[in-house]
Scaffold this active site. Sequence first.
Site, PDB file in Angstrom:
ATOM      1  N   LYS A 199      54.811  57.456  -7.176  1.00 51.84           N
ATOM      2  CA  LYS A 199      53.573  57.763  -7.902  1.00 51.84           C
ATOM      3  C   LYS A 199      53.598  57.156  -9.307  1.00 51.84           C
ATOM      4  CE  LYS A 199      50.589  61.480  -9.533  1.00 51.84           C
ATOM      5  NZ  LYS A 199      50.396  62.943  -9.672  1.00 51.84           N
TER       6      LYS A 199
ATOM      7  N   HIS B 101      36.371  57.332 -16.408  1.00 54.19           N
ATOM      8  CA  HIS B 101      36.616  56.150 -15.589  1.00 54.19           C
ATOM      9  C   HIS B 101      35.636  56.076 -14.409  1.00 54.19           C
ATOM     10  CE1 HIS B 101      38.545  52.796 -13.852  1.00 54.19           C
ATOM     11  NE2 HIS B 101      39.259  53.433 -12.933  1.00 54.19           N
TER      12      HIS B 101
ATOM     13  N   ARG C  63      38.312  71.871  -4.001  1.00 55.77           N
ATOM     14  CA  ARG C  63      39.680  72.351  -3.776  1.00 55.77           C
ATOM     15  C   ARG C  63      40.214  73.124  -4.981  1.00 55.77           C
ATOM     16  NH1 ARG C  63      42.740  67.336  -3.276  1.00 55.77           N
ATOM     17  NH2 ARG C  63      44.498  68.543  -2.480  1.00 55.77           N
TER      18      ARG C  63
ATOM     19  N   TYR D 261      48.394  56.164  -1.070  1.00 54.88           N
ATOM     20  CA  TYR D 261      49.157  57.279  -1.652  1.00 54.88           C
ATOM     21  C   TYR D 261      48.419  58.601  -1.439  1.00 54.88           C
ATOM     22  CZ  TYR D 261      51.246  60.388  -5.090  1.00 54.88           C
ATOM     23  OH  TYR D 261      51.837  61.467  -5.686  1.00 54.88           O
TER      24      TYR D 261
ATOM     25  N   LYS E 251      32.261  51.983  -5.894  1.00 56.86           N
ATOM     26  CA  LYS E 251      32.412  52.822  -7.088  1.00 56.86           C
ATOM     27  C   LYS E 251      31.493  54.046  -7.027  1.00 56.86           C
ATOM     28  CE  LYS E 251      35.451  50.049  -8.345  1.00 56.86           C
ATOM     29  NZ  LYS E 251      36.824  50.458  -7.990  1.00 56.86           N
TER      30      LYS E 251
ATOM     31  N   HIS F  96      39.633  60.904 -15.969  1.00 61.37           N
ATOM     32  CA  HIS F  96      39.060  60.834 -14.615  1.00 61.37           C
ATOM     33  C   HIS F  96      37.539  60.695 -14.658  1.00 61.37           C
ATOM     34  CE1 HIS F  96      38.607  61.741 -10.305  1.00 61.37           C
ATOM     35  NE2 HIS F  96      37.558  62.453 -10.687  1.00 61.37           N
TER      36      HIS F  96
ATOM     37  N   GLN G  84      48.314  50.450 -12.123  1.00 63.52           N
ATOM     38  CA  GLN G  84      46.964  50.583 -12.676  1.00 63.52           C
ATOM     39  C   GLN G  84      46.903  50.041 -14.104  1.00 63.52           C
ATOM     40  OE1 GLN G  84      46.800  54.854 -11.731  1.00 63.52           O
ATOM     41  NE2 GLN G  84      44.940  54.456 -10.558  1.00 63.52           N
TER      42      GLN G  84
ATOM     43  N   LYS H 252      40.953  72.037  -7.907  1.00 61.80           N
ATOM     44  CA  LYS H 252      41.983  71.282  -8.629  1.00 61.80           C
ATOM     45  C   LYS H 252      41.406  70.861  -9.986  1.00 61.80           C
ATOM     46  CE  LYS H 252      44.949  71.050  -5.123  1.00 61.80           C
ATOM     47  NZ  LYS H 252      46.344  71.571  -5.164  1.00 61.80           N
TER      48      LYS H 252
END
Length: 255
Positions: A193, A139, A126, A176, A113, A136, A200, A128
């Site tokens: 996806k 978590h 990147r 993936y 983790k 995100h 999940q 993004k």
Amino acid sequence: MVPDSKLCNVPDKRTDPWLLVYSPVSVALIFLVYLCVVWAGPRLMKHREPFDLKVFLIVYNFAMVGLSAHMFYEFVVTSWLSNYSFLCQPVDYSTSPLSLRMAKACWWFFFSKVIELADTIFFILRKKNSQLTFLHVYHHGTMIFNWWAGIKYVAGGQSFFIGLVNTFVHIVMYSYYGLAAIGPHMQKYLWWKRYLTSLQLLQFLLFLFHTGYNLFTECDFPDSMNASVFSYCVTLIILFSNFYYQSYLNKKKQK
């Protein structure tokens, strides 16, 4: 001294000497640095070109597949050899080979983790930034605390179920990501996806039922840990359900 199995207030002396386990200070510092990176990273990258991390991401993601597969194997084999129960399994705080093997598997799960915080750094490098959602960051940032408590107090027992299921999900997830990193021409093979998100969600529901069952039945495992996992899973189910709705159902309606 053997920890009180119902109170979870005495550290597991077996894991105390292991990396990042003894004190919460190290994990707290990692978390603070992580938040600083999340805040400062996009600002530092604002006027820079995104980094080309294609080769690195392919290696990283498939390395995480390998690590997840190793942990999954350890959870399966050790729990099988130890005759673990899926319904109620107390922690074995002894220094027997199988008990220590399970504790080490839990430590690797905790440490994974910490490694996974790198996912966020790659998004930033990147550019993004759309991926830097509350879901995100929440978590990734909270999992290190949850599993620090797990390896500190309950390295084994019921904890193995979370590691077992989550490592399987991560084998699929990082597969993936690894395939996606190869290039746009792989997209036609990545139609699943949506089902990854469903997987999940399913794991969180499994954790919810698993810990809920142990909260309301007699089981020699800390109620505080079960309650913590139960409440945490509720938040993740809400957040992932919203992500699923916005990403798949709402977009479908708009089309």
